[in-house]
Enzyme design. Structure first.
Site, PDB file in Angstrom:
ATOM      1  N   TYR A  61       5.095   8.453   9.916  1.00  5.38           N
ATOM      2  CA  TYR A  61       4.114   9.637   8.764  1.00  5.38           C
ATOM      3  C   TYR A  61       5.054  10.550   8.123  1.00  5.38           C
ATOM      4  O   TYR A  61       6.122  10.963   8.332  1.00  5.38           O
ATOM      5  CB  TYR A  61       3.134  10.418  10.193  1.00  5.38           C
ATOM      6  CG  TYR A  61       2.292   9.562  10.818  1.00  5.38           C
ATOM      7  CD1 TYR A  61       1.092   8.429   9.700  1.00  5.38           C
ATOM      8  CD2 TYR A  61       2.861   8.926  11.559  1.00  5.38           C
ATOM      9  CE1 TYR A  61       0.966   7.812  11.059  1.00  5.38           C
ATOM     10  CE2 TYR A  61       1.434   8.190  12.966  1.00  5.38           C
ATOM     11  CZ  TYR A  61       0.690   6.815  11.983  1.00  5.38           C
ATOM     12  OH  TYR A  61       0.084   6.221  12.178  1.00  5.38           O
ATOM     13  N   TRP A  92       0.689  -1.193   0.233  1.00  5.52           N
ATOM     14  CA  TRP A  92       0.016  -0.068   0.158  1.00  5.52           C
ATOM     15  C   TRP A  92       1.551   1.361  -0.084  1.00  5.52           C
ATOM     16  O   TRP A  92       2.430   1.261   0.879  1.00  5.52           O
ATOM     17  CB  TRP A  92      -1.158  -0.024   1.589  1.00  5.52           C
ATOM     18  CG  TRP A  92      -1.133   1.055   1.998  1.00  5.52           C
ATOM     19  CD1 TRP A  92      -0.868   2.054   2.580  1.00  5.52           C
ATOM     20  CD2 TRP A  92      -3.019   1.848   0.716  1.00  5.52           C
ATOM     21  NE1 TRP A  92      -0.973   3.812   2.088  1.00  5.52           N
ATOM     22  CE2 TRP A  92      -2.440   3.274   1.512  1.00  5.52           C
ATOM     23  CE3 TRP A  92      -3.447   1.638   0.053  1.00  5.52           C
ATOM     24  CZ2 TRP A  92      -3.713   4.133   1.558  1.00  5.52           C
ATOM     25  CZ3 TRP A  92      -4.903   2.076  -0.012  1.00  5.52           C
ATOM     26  CH2 TRP A  92      -4.893   2.915   0.567  1.00  5.52           C
ATOM     27  N   GLN A 131       4.594   6.999   2.005  1.00  8.51           N
ATOM     28  CA  GLN A 131       3.936   6.578   3.087  1.00  8.51           C
ATOM     29  C   GLN A 131       3.699   5.349   2.564  1.00  8.51           C
ATOM     30  O   GLN A 131       2.716   4.739   1.680  1.00  8.51           O
ATOM     31  CB  GLN A 131       2.456   7.382   3.124  1.00  8.51           C
ATOM     32  CG  GLN A 131       2.930   8.361   4.576  1.00  8.51           C
ATOM     33  CD  GLN A 131       3.246   8.164   5.176  1.00  8.51           C
ATOM     34  OE1 GLN A 131       2.238   7.814   6.137  1.00  8.51           O
ATOM     35  NE2 GLN A 131       4.807   8.957   5.329  1.00  8.51           N
ATOM     36  N   ASN A 177       0.718   5.795   0.077  1.00 10.33           N
ATOM     37  CA  ASN A 177      -0.534   7.267  -0.100  1.00 10.33           C
ATOM     38  C   ASN A 177       0.933   8.519  -0.026  1.00 10.33           C
ATOM     39  O   ASN A 177       1.687   8.345  -1.249  1.00 10.33           O
ATOM     40  CB  ASN A 177      -0.884   7.510   1.116  1.00 10.33           C
ATOM     41  CG  ASN A 177      -0.619   6.506   2.962  1.00 10.33           C
ATOM     42  OD1 ASN A 177      -0.558   5.867   2.672  1.00 10.33           O
ATOM     43  ND2 ASN A 177      -1.072   7.950   3.104  1.00 10.33           N
ATOM     44  N   ASP A 178       0.868   9.442   0.714  1.00  9.18           N
ATOM     45  CA  ASP A 178       1.390  10.628   0.492  1.00  9.18           C
ATOM     46  C   ASP A 178       2.718  10.051  -0.043  1.00  9.18           C
ATOM     47  O   ASP A 178       2.748   9.941   0.650  1.00  9.18           O
ATOM     48  CB  ASP A 178       1.431  10.886   1.580  1.00  9.18           C
ATOM     49  CG  ASP A 178      -0.167  11.504   1.893  1.00  9.18           C
ATOM     50  OD1 ASP A 178      -1.022  11.174   1.703  1.00  9.18           O
ATOM     51  OD2 ASP A 178      -0.069  12.274   3.195  1.00  9.18           O
TER      52      ASP A 178
END
Ligand SMILES: *[C@@H]1O[C@H](CO)[C@@H](O)[C@H](O)[C@H]1NC(C)=O
Ligand SMILES: *[C@@H]1O[C@H](CO)[C@@H](O)[C@H](O)[C@H]1NC(C)=O
Ligand SMILES: *[C@@H]1O[C@H](CO)[C@@H](O)[C@H](O)[C@H]1NC(C)=O
Ligand SMILES: *[C@@H]1O[C@H](CO)[C@@H](O)[C@H](O)[C@H]1NC(C)=O
Ligand SMILES: *[C@@H]1O[C@H](CO)[C@@H](O)[C@H](O)[C@H]1NC(C)=O
Ligand SMILES: *[C@@H]1O[C@H](CO)[C@@H](O)[C@H](O)[C@H]1NC(C)=O
Ligand SMILES: *[C@@H]1O[C@H](CO)[C@@H](O)[C@H](O)[C@H]1NC(C)=O
Ligand SMILES: *[C@@H]1O[C@H](CO)[C@@H](O)[C@H](O)[C@H]1NC(C)=O
Ligand SMILES: *[C@@H]1O[C@H](CO)[C@@H](O)[C@H](O)[C@H]1NC(C)=O
Ligand SMILES: *[C@@H]1O[C@H](CO)[C@@H](O)[C@H](O)[C@H]1NC(C)=O
Ligand SMILES: *[C@@H]1O[C@H](CO)[C@@H](O)[C@H](O)[C@H]1NC(C)=O
Ligand SMILES: *[C@@H]1O[C@H](CO)[C@@H](O)[C@H](O)[C@H]1NC(C)=O
Length: 434
Positions: free
Chosen positions: A102, A39, A60, A41-42
């Site tokens: 993060y 996975w 991420q 993301n950002d």
């Protein structure tokens, strides 16, 4: 592909196809970065290493699943040309299995004023919703005037960058980006920005208008590169090409999510949002370095298209990425009846199934360009109510001559163009491209 219309002059349709291929039969995009597995993301910590001539993209990353989850890592990819990306080993691991590294950014401290040569600004778990506060804590930047932020739930991934103006590249202004989720006008995640000045500690917006970076549904967590190769531009950014409303359900395997293309930003100082205002707006251009792309092929220039007189282009022998530029004109002396939906549409058909297509087009009385991505045989598209099928954006003419107003649209279809499940990137911007 079929072009169909109610009385439009097709001034030109040009297409360029590159045979860039992967060895997979999956729907993996070719020029939008995707991790090998897991996975994503950002985007995080984008920077350019001038010594090595290498661009670094962190993101991420949950390597253990195709949905977001802990432990969350910083994945890493590198590129020599901002188009082809090499997936690299995980770059930063969290301290514990129940935590995450993060979103954050990267600053190269050339003069070592901080005492660290490289500074990583990473949100910790408690600051998940307050990137701005972290930025203030670290750099003590403050906002000089209150900004009209779209009221959303979570504000994150702030960015501040100097962007040259299109009219005079030696002049620039500062742009502050903020990602908001949920709270987007179209639902879910989006990016807002402000244009202003920055004196080293204080950002002052020129006005309190709310501006949206991209009106599409899949452009979130925009980050810009620290340091660039000036031949590519000085303000370059990448966003996550998904939306938290449906990102966990997009039917790809063994990875999930892709990045946007790299976009080069400039400021257009002449854009008029309405008759009363003159605004400074962000303009974006895609960066694509595809050496094996074919030449631009021109189709049906100067054809008057009507519903009965449509035009089709057979691209059935082609695979790879398809770039297209559509230029069309509307005769402004002919009033278009509002009772007739007068649209110029492009239908990208699926080879296997005539019912499967991607439709986009322009409607004259609304002066809007639309994209309809709802006609796919992939179940997810039909069944996920948040996967917005139809989007539109105001489109203004770039030129008016005699009775004709000319419009231009650029788009890119990434991966086998004949089964339209691939990544589509359209520039859903307020500004007409000239
Ligand atoms: C096919 O792609 C995989 C994953 O990117 C790679 O590991 C492999 O070497 C490739 N095989 C060939 C024959 O190119
Ligand atoms: C897309 O086309 C390729 C090549 O024909 C095929 O292998 C693949 O299964 C197709 N994908 C979908 C989702 O139809
Ligand atoms: C997740 O992936 C990382 C990196 O590949 C690995 O070190 C870790 O053990 C995995 N965690 C779980 C819970 O599987
Ligand atoms: C994290 O999870 C992996 C896989 O379950 C395990 O091998 C490892 O010991 C765990 N590490 C910590 C610090 O808990
Ligand atoms: C580094 O220091 C030099 C000399 O004082 C100065 O000219 C330059 O602007 C500084 N660079 C940065 C990035 O602060
Ligand atoms: C930067 O400054 C720190 C603290 O003074 C020092 O330890 C470090 O070696 C310096 N780094 C470089 C690359 O000069
Ligand atoms: C940041 O600015 C505030 C207000 O001026 C001040 O109280 C605070 O001490 C500053 N923090 C740092 C880390 O400089
Ligand atoms: C930056 O602007 C703020 C607010 O106007 C002001 O207080 C501050 O002194 C300015 N800093 C510099 C370095 O000019
Ligand atoms: C927005 O900006 C205008 C012009 O600068 C100003 O008159 C107005 O008071 C501002 N509104 C708010 C809510 O700050
Ligand atoms: C299109 O038509 C105009 C006016 O008739 C002409 O000047 C122009 O050369 C034509 N363009 C092409 C590409 O045929
Ligand atoms: C596609 O390729 C076949 C075989 O080479 C050829 O006969 C056909 O004309 C081509 N179609 C188009 C539209 O180029
Ligand atoms: C536009 O429409 C008017 C009215 O039908 C017609 O007279 C004129 O020739 C058209 N202009 C062009 C450039 O086609």
């Amino acid at each position: 592909m079929l072009l169909q219309a109610f009385i439009f002059l097709l001034a030109g349709f040009a297409a360029k196809i590159s045979a860039l291929m992967t060895n997979e039969t999956s729907d993996r995009p070719l020029v939008h970065f995707t991790p090998n597995k897991g996975w994503m993301n950002d985007p995080n910590g984008l920077w350019y290493d001038a010594k090595e001539g290498k661009w670094h993209l962190y993101f991420q990353y949950n390597p253990n699943d195709t949905v977001w989850g802990l432990p969350l890592f910083w994945g890493h990819a590198t590129s020599n040309d901002l188009t082809h990306w090499q997936d690299e080993p995980v770059a930063i691991a969290p301290k514990r299995n129940d935590s995450g590294a993060y979103s954050g950014s990267m600053v190269i401290d050339h003069n070592n004023t901080s005492g660290f040569s490289m500074i990583l600004l990473i949100q910790d778990k408690d600051a998940w919703q307050s990137g701005l506060i972290i930025l203030q804590k670290v750099k003590n930047n403050t906002l000089a005037i209150p900004l009209m932020v779209v009221l959303g739930y979570q504000y994150e991934c702030p960015g501040l960058i100097e962007v040259p103006t299109e009219q005079d590249p030696s002049k620039s202004h500062w742009v502050m980006f903020i990602s908001i989720n949920p709270g987007a006008p179209a639902g879910g995640s989006f990016n807002q920005y402000f244009v202003g000045s920055f004196n080293g500690t204080h950002f002052e917006a020129f006005d309190n208008q709310s501006r949206v970076v991209d009106f599409g549904k899949d452009y979130y967590a925009l980050q810009t590169f620290f340091n660039t190769d000036p031949t590519y531009g000085s303000a370059l950014g990448i966003a996550w090409a998904s939306n938290w409303e449906y990102s966990a359900f997009v039917p790809t395997n063994p990875w999930r999510s892709s990045m946007s293309l790299v976009r080069k930003f400039s400021l257009n100082t002449e854009y008029q949002a309405n008759p009363e205002t003159e605004l400074i707006n962000l303009k974006a251009e895609p960066i694509l370095n595809i050496s094996n792309a074919g030449p631009w092929l021109h189709f049906a220039s100067n054809s008057t298209l009507t519903k009965a007189n449509s035009f089709s282009v057979d691209l059935s022998n082609s695979t790879g990425t398809l770039e297209f530029e559509l230029v069309y004109a509307v005769n402004t002396t002919q009033s278009v009846s509002k009772s007739v939906f007068s649209d110029l549409s492009l239908w990208f058909k699926g080879l296997e199934d005539p019912e499967e297509y991607l439709r986009m087009g322009f409607e004259a009385s609304a002066s809007s360009f639309f994209l309809d991505r709802g006609n796919s045989k992939v179940k997810f598209v039909k069944e996920n109510p948040y996967f917005t099928n139809r989007m539109s954006v105001n489109n203004q003419p770039f030129k008016s001559e005699n009775d004709l107003s000319y419009y231009k649209v650029y788009g890119l279809l990434d991966q086998n163009i004949l089964n339209c499940t691939s990544t589509m990137e359209m520039w859903f911007l307020q500004i007409p491209t000239s």
